[in-house]
Design an enzyme around this catalytic site. Structure first.
Site, PDB file in Angstrom:
ATOM      1  N   GLU A  94      -8.731   4.674   9.947  1.00 42.20           N
ATOM      2  CA  GLU A  94      -7.570   5.055  10.944  1.00 42.20           C
ATOM      3  C   GLU A  94      -6.669   6.132  10.375  1.00 42.20           C
ATOM      4  OE1 GLU A  94      -6.855   0.634  13.090  1.00 42.20           O
ATOM      5  OE2 GLU A  94      -5.535   0.937  11.262  1.00 42.20           O
ATOM      6  N   CYS A 107      -0.807  11.473   9.081  1.00 44.78           N
ATOM      7  CA  CYS A 107      -1.012  10.577   8.014  1.00 44.78           C
ATOM      8  C   CYS A 107      -2.638  10.185   7.877  1.00 44.78           C
ATOM      9  CB  CYS A 107      -0.371   9.203   8.044  1.00 44.78           C
ATOM     10  SG  CYS A 107      -0.495   7.983   6.919  1.00 44.78           S
ATOM     11  N   CYS A 114      -9.768   0.119   0.237  1.00 47.28           N
ATOM     12  CA  CYS A 114      -8.931   0.659  -0.806  1.00 47.28           C
ATOM     13  C   CYS A 114      -9.165  -0.418  -1.807  1.00 47.28           C
ATOM     14  CB  CYS A 114      -7.483   0.775  -0.714  1.00 47.28           C
ATOM     15  SG  CYS A 114      -6.562   1.207  -2.071  1.00 47.28           S
ATOM     16  N   CYS A 118      -3.200  -3.623  -3.749  1.00 43.98           N
ATOM     17  CA  CYS A 118      -1.406  -4.142  -3.657  1.00 43.98           C
ATOM     18  C   CYS A 118      -1.426  -5.196  -2.983  1.00 43.98           C
ATOM     19  CB  CYS A 118      -0.981  -2.850  -3.235  1.00 43.98           C
ATOM     20  SG  CYS A 118      -1.275  -1.505  -4.383  1.00 43.98           S
ATOM     21  N   CYS A 121      -0.017  -4.876   0.985  1.00 45.61           N
ATOM     22  CA  CYS A 121      -0.810  -3.887   1.761  1.00 45.61           C
ATOM     23  C   CYS A 121      -2.102  -4.362   2.324  1.00 45.61           C
ATOM     24  CB  CYS A 121      -1.214  -2.710   0.700  1.00 45.61           C
ATOM     25  SG  CYS A 121      -2.132  -1.418   1.835  1.00 45.61           S
ATOM     26  N   SER A 195      -0.013  10.775  -1.973  1.00 40.55           N
ATOM     27  CA  SER A 195       0.803   9.619  -2.497  1.00 40.55           C
ATOM     28  C   SER A 195      -0.290   8.535  -3.400  1.00 40.55           C
ATOM     29  CB  SER A 195       1.013   8.626  -1.339  1.00 40.55           C
ATOM     30  OG  SER A 195       1.862   7.367  -1.642  1.00 40.55           O
ATOM     31  N   SER A 218       3.755   5.736  -5.918  1.00 43.17           N
ATOM     32  CA  SER A 218       4.170   4.415  -5.380  1.00 43.17           C
ATOM     33  C   SER A 218       4.653   3.583  -6.478  1.00 43.17           C
ATOM     34  CB  SER A 218       2.920   3.663  -4.613  1.00 43.17           C
ATOM     35  OG  SER A 218       2.932   4.375  -3.543  1.00 43.17           O
ATOM     36  N   ASN A 294       6.772  -3.879   5.854  1.00 37.08           N
ATOM     37  CA  ASN A 294       6.287  -3.966   6.998  1.00 37.08           C
ATOM     38  C   ASN A 294       5.454  -5.302   6.874  1.00 37.08           C
ATOM     39  OD1 ASN A 294       7.270  -1.412   8.476  1.00 37.08           O
ATOM     40  ND2 ASN A 294       5.384  -0.308   7.185  1.00 37.08           N
ATOM     41  N   CYS A 337       3.054   1.783   7.586  1.00 41.40           N
ATOM     42  CA  CYS A 337       2.620   2.091   6.218  1.00 41.40           C
ATOM     43  C   CYS A 337       2.009   0.206   5.835  1.00 41.40           C
ATOM     44  CB  CYS A 337       3.611   1.968   5.021  1.00 41.40           C
ATOM     45  SG  CYS A 337       4.492   3.675   5.372  1.00 41.40           S
TER      46      CYS A 337
HETATM   47  N1  SAH Z   1      -3.018   4.409  -2.359  1.00 36.13           N
HETATM   48  C1  SAH Z   1      -1.802   5.402  -2.042  1.00 36.13           C
HETATM   49  C2  SAH Z   1      -1.482   5.889  -0.637  1.00 36.13           C
HETATM   50  C3  SAH Z   1      -1.579   4.833   0.583  1.00 36.13           C
HETATM   51  S1  SAH Z   1      -0.197   3.918   0.986  1.00 36.13           S
HETATM   52  C4  SAH Z   1      -0.441   4.911  -2.727  1.00 36.13           C
HETATM   53  O1  SAH Z   1      -0.247   3.652  -2.962  1.00 36.13           O
HETATM   54  O2  SAH Z   1       0.668   5.443  -2.734  1.00 36.13           O
HETATM   55  C5  SAH Z   1       1.230   4.656   1.391  1.00 36.13           C
HETATM   56  C6  SAH Z   1       2.435   3.673   1.045  1.00 36.13           C
HETATM   57  O3  SAH Z   1       2.813   2.682   1.965  1.00 36.13           O
HETATM   58  C7  SAH Z   1       2.410   3.519  -0.351  1.00 36.13           C
HETATM   59  O4  SAH Z   1       3.631   3.671  -0.963  1.00 36.13           O
HETATM   60  C8  SAH Z   1       2.261   1.671  -0.078  1.00 36.13           C
HETATM   61  O5  SAH Z   1       2.510   1.091  -1.417  1.00 36.13           O
HETATM   62  C9  SAH Z   1       2.949   1.663   1.160  1.00 36.13           C
HETATM   63  N2  SAH Z   1       2.770   0.409   1.821  1.00 36.13           N
HETATM   64  C10 SAH Z   1       1.518  -0.456   1.619  1.00 36.13           C
HETATM   65  N3  SAH Z   1       1.654  -1.605   2.285  1.00 36.13           N
HETATM   66  C11 SAH Z   1       2.867  -1.505   2.799  1.00 36.13           C
HETATM   67  C12 SAH Z   1       3.458  -2.505   3.775  1.00 36.13           C
HETATM   68  N4  SAH Z   1       3.219  -3.595   3.964  1.00 36.13           N
HETATM   69  N5  SAH Z   1       4.847  -2.204   4.008  1.00 36.13           N
HETATM   70  C13 SAH Z   1       5.439  -1.024   3.523  1.00 36.13           C
HETATM   71  N6  SAH Z   1       4.789   0.081   3.019  1.00 36.13           N
HETATM   72  C14 SAH Z   1       3.724  -0.457   2.561  1.00 36.13           C
END
Ligand code: SAH
Length: 359
Positions: A94, A107, A114, A118, A121, A195, A218, A294, A337
């Site tokens: 996506e 984006c 991935c 995390c 996520c 990022s 992050s 989110n 995100c």
């Molecule tokens: N892997 C990279 C880029 C992808 S995510 C990274 O971790 O930076 C881009 C951003 O969205 C990251 O800061 C991630 O932690 C955040 N993110 C992931 N899940 C999320 C969620 N459920 N709500 C808000 N931000 C989120």
């Protein structure tokens, strides 16, 4: 040496020249082809009208121009558009178009799934399916720019879609070189933000790149214990090492490192967290981007109230740290995100994912 791909969308200008030279093409022909693919988003050799008919037919027989296919295109009430793209092997990713923020932003994903896992996520829940090639990373930009009518307009790119860009380092950097080429979209690295969860060897390599994008890290937590629970790669690359790499990171004049901080209700959003964050960032040219979670089914955390977010932000602002709160866009279409996910990903165990990360 690996053979040069016969998919012309995978090649940087110099590789394209070498590849076409073998077919009796001059340098300027390679530039024309690069321009058609990247600037014109033309994938049919028949439409490359400044090449002779014979040459077009010859190229058509010898080469392909791989391009992600749009299989879904949803528009949010706030104008955000989420594209589901299908790759040559049938895998899906996506990519998101975010208008007026204040510029136009794409984006972009760097992996299918991935490996970072995390805890908040959705992409992390898929596990890693595979890396994207440089051509697939660039292809998202080409396809989205064509679909939104921006092939000739300035736009920003954030590598914040699916995947961890520093885990797919070589392909990501090759994609940035291809995007930067004056024969293609000529995207300045100043318009690109990478990022990362903070893979330290990747940060160190990035610090030596001639084409250096803006950096976003992050962070999401202020103690190793809590960060390891939320962002598992922290076990191998803990906070102090990441922040050290950031301190050494060469920054252009007036530029700063963005620290992203997902706010999880009652977990990492207390005034003590805010004060610890201020201390951690001492000596770094930093700005902080707070991202209220989110929420999504299967994610065991909640989104804090605006009051809690504002209190946290105020503590940073009072200590002279530039802070912004990310507006989450496209939530109604799960384009925000951490909400990018496509079905069919293989779930790997945490150990397998760490093995991939380290390997
Ligand atoms: N892997 C990279 C880029 C992808 S995510 C990274 O971790 O930076 C881009 C951003 O969205 C990251 O800061 C991630 O932690 C955040 N993110 C992931 N899940 C999320 C969620 N459920 N709500 C808000 N931000 C989120």
């Amino acid at each position: 040496m690996t053979p040069i791909s016969n998919d012309l969308a995978e090649l940087e200008p110099a590789e394209l020249e070498a590849q076409l030279e073998a077919h009796g093409c001059e340098r300027f022909h390679a530039r024309q082809v690069y321009r058609w693919i990247h600037k014109g988003s033309v994938t049919d050799f028949g439409r490359m009208t400044n090449l002779s008919r014979t040459r077009r037919t010859e190229l058509q027989t010898a080469f392909v121009i791989g391009t992600p296919r749009v299989v879904n295109d949803e528009v949010s009430i706030d104008g955000t558009r989420k594209f589901a793209l299908e790759l040559a092997d049938g895998r899906r990713i996506e990519s998101v178009f975010i208008p007026d923020t204040p510029s136009m932003t794409f984006c972009i994903s760097t992996q299918v799934g991935c490996a970072m896992s995390c805890g908040f996520c959705l992409t992390g829940k898929m596990g890693l399916v595979r890396h994207l090639t440089a051509g697939e990373i660039v292809g998202q930009v080409r396809v989205l720019a064509a679909a939104t009518g921006l092939l000739d307009a300035p736009f920003n790119i954030v590598l914040m879609g699916m995947g961890e860009p520093l885990h797919n380092y070589d392909n990501t950097m090759k994609a940035l070189r291809m995007l930067h080429s004056e024969h293609g979209l000529a995207v300045s690295p100043r318009r690109v933000t990478l990022s990362t969860v903070g893979i330290i060897p990747g940060l160190e390599r990035l610090a030596r790149e001639p084409l250096m994008p803006n950096l976003a890290v992050s962070l999401h937590a202020t103690t190793d214990e809590q960060r390891t629970a939320l962002v598992p790669p922290n076990r191998r690359y803990p906070l102090a090492g990441i922040l050290d790499a950031c301190r050494r990171f060469p920054l252009k004049k007036r530029s700063r490192i963005t620290f992203e901080y997902v706010m999880l209700n009652d977990v990492n959003d207390t005034p003590e967290d805010a004060r610890r964050l201020v201390k951690l960032l001492a000596g770094i040219k930093a700005k902080v981007n707070l991202i209220p979670l989110n929420p999504a089914p299967g994610i065991p955390y909640g989104r804090p109230s605006d009051d809690r977010v504002n209190r946290f932000a105020q503590i940073l602002a009072d200590r002279h740290i530039t802070v912004s709160v990310r507006k989450s866009r496209g939530q109604d279409i799960r384009a925000a995100c951490g909400q990018l996910i496509v079905e069919g990903g293989t779930r790997k165990t945490a150990a397998q994912q760490m093995a991939m990360l380290i390997g």
